[in-house]
Design a protein around this motif. Structure first.
Motif, PDB file in Angstrom:
ATOM      1  N   UNK A   5       0.836  -1.198   0.000  1.00 61.13           N
ATOM      2  CA  UNK A   5       0.000   0.000   0.000  1.00 61.13           C
ATOM      3  C   UNK A   5       0.870   1.246   0.000  1.00 61.13           C
ATOM      4  N   UNK A   6       0.282   2.366  -0.411  1.00 62.71           N
ATOM      5  CA  UNK A   6       1.026   3.627  -0.405  1.00 62.71           C
ATOM      6  C   UNK A   6       1.404   4.009   1.024  1.00 62.71           C
ATOM      7  N   UNK A   7       0.548   3.638   1.969  1.00 61.66           N
ATOM      8  CA  UNK A   7       0.837   3.919   3.377  1.00 61.66           C
ATOM      9  C   UNK A   7       2.060   3.137   3.837  1.00 61.66           C
ATOM     10  N   UNK A   8       2.162   1.859   3.437  1.00 65.00           N
ATOM     11  CA  UNK A   8       3.308   1.034   3.809  1.00 65.00           C
ATOM     12  C   UNK A   8       4.589   1.591   3.206  1.00 65.00           C
ATOM     13  N   UNK A   9       4.539   1.977   1.936  1.00 62.47           N
ATOM     14  CA  UNK A   9       5.720   2.517   1.270  1.00 62.47           C
ATOM     15  C   UNK A   9       6.169   3.826   1.908  1.00 62.47           C
ATOM     16  N   UNK A  10       5.208   4.644   2.283  1.00 59.60           N
ATOM     17  CA  UNK A  10       5.544   5.918   2.925  1.00 59.60           C
ATOM     18  C   UNK A  10       6.197   5.680   4.287  1.00 59.60           C
ATOM     19  N   UNK A  11       5.637   4.746   5.049  1.00 61.55           N
ATOM     20  CA  UNK A  11       6.191   4.424   6.368  1.00 61.55           C
ATOM     21  C   UNK A  11       7.606   3.879   6.245  1.00 61.55           C
ATOM     22  N   UNK A  12       7.821   2.952   5.313  1.00 55.42           N
ATOM     23  CA  UNK A  12       9.142   2.356   5.128  1.00 55.42           C
ATOM     24  C   UNK A  12      10.156   3.383   4.643  1.00 55.42           C
ATOM     25  N   UNK A  13       9.729   4.277   3.777  1.00 54.49           N
ATOM     26  CA  UNK A  13      10.621   5.324   3.277  1.00 54.49           C
ATOM     27  C   UNK A  13      11.080   6.230   4.415  1.00 54.49           C
ATOM     28  N   UNK A  14      10.157   6.595   5.295  1.00 47.98           N
ATOM     29  CA  UNK A  14      10.494   7.453   6.433  1.00 47.98           C
ATOM     30  C   UNK A  14      11.411   6.735   7.420  1.00 47.98           C
ATOM     31  N   UNK A  15      11.144   5.438   7.647  1.00 47.26           N
ATOM     32  CA  UNK A  15      11.996   4.675   8.572  1.00 47.26           C
ATOM     33  C   UNK A  15      13.418   4.532   8.023  1.00 47.26           C
ATOM     34  N   UNK A  16      13.534   4.249   6.732  1.00 44.73           N
ATOM     35  CA  UNK A  16      14.847   4.101   6.124  1.00 44.73           C
ATOM     36  C   UNK A  16      15.623   5.415   6.212  1.00 44.73           C
ATOM     37  N   UNK A  17      14.956   6.505   5.896  1.00 43.14           N
ATOM     38  CA  UNK A  17      15.604   7.818   5.960  1.00 43.14           C
ATOM     39  C   UNK A  17      16.082   8.124   7.377  1.00 43.14           C
ATOM     40  N   UNK A  18      15.248   7.804   8.357  1.00 42.81           N
ATOM     41  CA  UNK A  18      15.595   8.052   9.755  1.00 42.81           C
ATOM     42  C   UNK A  18      16.824   7.244  10.171  1.00 42.81           C
ATOM     43  N   UNK A  19      16.878   5.982   9.755  1.00 40.36           N
ATOM     44  CA  UNK A  19      18.010   5.123  10.123  1.00 40.36           C
ATOM     45  C   UNK A  19      19.295   5.537   9.416  1.00 40.36           C
ATOM     46  N   UNK A  20      19.165   6.073   8.216  1.00 41.39           N
ATOM     47  CA  UNK A  20      20.345   6.539   7.488  1.00 41.39           C
ATOM     48  C   UNK A  20      20.892   7.827   8.095  1.00 41.39           C
ATOM     49  N   UNK A  21      19.981   8.701   8.553  1.00 38.07           N
ATOM     50  CA  UNK A  21      20.400   9.979   9.128  1.00 38.07           C
ATOM     51  C   UNK A  21      20.855   9.834  10.575  1.00 38.07           C
ATOM     52  N   UNK A  22      20.236   8.893  11.293  1.00 36.72           N
ATOM     53  CA  UNK A  22      20.586   8.659  12.691  1.00 36.72           C
ATOM     54  C   UNK A  22      20.797   7.169  12.914  1.00 36.72           C
ATOM     55  N   UNK A  23      21.954   6.635  12.530  1.00 40.45           N
ATOM     56  CA  UNK A  23      22.211   5.202  12.698  1.00 40.45           C
ATOM     57  C   UNK A  23      22.118   4.772  14.156  1.00 40.45           C
ATOM     58  N   UNK A  24      21.790   3.520  14.348  1.00 37.84           N
ATOM     59  CA  UNK A  24      21.671   2.943  15.687  1.00 37.84           C
ATOM     60  C   UNK A  24      22.788   1.931  15.871  1.00 37.84           C
ATOM     61  N   UNK A  25      23.385   1.933  17.074  1.00 38.13           N
ATOM     62  CA  UNK A  25      24.470   0.985  17.308  1.00 38.13           C
ATOM     63  C   UNK A  25      23.991  -0.452  17.154  1.00 38.13           C
TER      64      UNK A  25
END
Length: 237
Positions: A5-25
């Motif tokens: 769904x477009x909602x799933x793609x939007x959520x995944x896109x935001x999560x990926x961007x967040x992890x790339x900008x703020x990596x987690x140990x």
């Protein structure tokens, strides 16, 4: 298979961007063939555990209605663990649908809910590496070995030796990928980076305390904790 769904793609896109900008140990993520629903995950073995120095690759697949349904995780690297099936599939409560199943021994609150995300999932996986759930194991033999190792206070070394060999084997893949696996808490824990465009602003005091670790942990990264034990254990998976 239904398209996401477009909602799933939007959520995944935001999560990926967040992890790339703020990596987690403890882990790194990237897309497989630019597919937002298929991620490659690299998990680093936590320092001061049997998995220290390990480089474990896995694949996360997200359903078309994510985050209302949980993703699945399959290890691509060989992992001998009570909660990992022979084919690499991970069995962990947080990825189970939130249904009431008394036979499972899990409470609904331990299962998936839409407030979970990739960060919470992978941090739970890292925790599970060191503290397996042996009450409903996916790998019974690994569970028996783990319990034997724990109850003997480390004297029964079969479980430990298998993990040590698997960790050593992952170093080849890490070198191939050009990855330096952290083996100390200081290297393992990521400090928040100030973005370049903010560098002109004096925000030092704000960021200095983020993700700090104690400096008095003088740890060795040469694996000396794991001495040369008898490697005669035949449980190699």
């Amino acid at each position: 298979m239904a398209a996401p769904s477009s909602s799933a793609l939007r959520t995944l896109s935001l999560e990926l961007k967040s992890l790339q900008e703020e990596p987690v140990e403890g882990f790194r993520v990237k897309l497989v063939n630019d597919d937002l629903c298929t991620w490659e995950v690299a998990i680093f073995g936590p320092p001061e555990t049997l998995y220290q120095g390990g480089y474990f690759k896995a694949q996360m697949r997200f359903p078309q209605d994510y985050p209302y349904s949980p993703p699945s995780i399959r290890f691509l690297t060989k992992v001998w663990h009570p909660n990992v099936y022979e084919n690499g599939d991970l069995c962990i409560s947080i990825l189970h649908p939130p249904v009431d199943d008394p036979q499972s021994g899990e409470m609904p609150c331990e299962r998936w809910n839409p407030t979970q995300n990739v960060r919470t999932i992978l941090l739970s996986v890292i925790s599970l590496l060191n503290e397996p759930n042996t009450y409903s194991p996916a790998n019974v033999d690994a569970s028996v070995m783990y319990r034997r190792w724990k109850t003997s206070e480390g004297k029964d070394k079969e479980y430990k030796n298998i993990i040590r060999k698997q960790v050593a084997a992952t170093k080849v893949e890490a070198e191939k990928d050009g990855v330096v696996v952290p083996t100390t808490l200081e290297a393992y824990c990521i400090k928040t980076q100030v973005k370049a465009q903010e560098s002109a602003v004096d925000m030092t005091d704000f960021y200095d305390d983020d993700y700090d670790v104690d400096d008095d942990d003088d740890m060795s990264d040469n694996g000396e904790e794991y001495e040369d034990d008898d490697d005669s254990g035949n449980g190699e998976s």
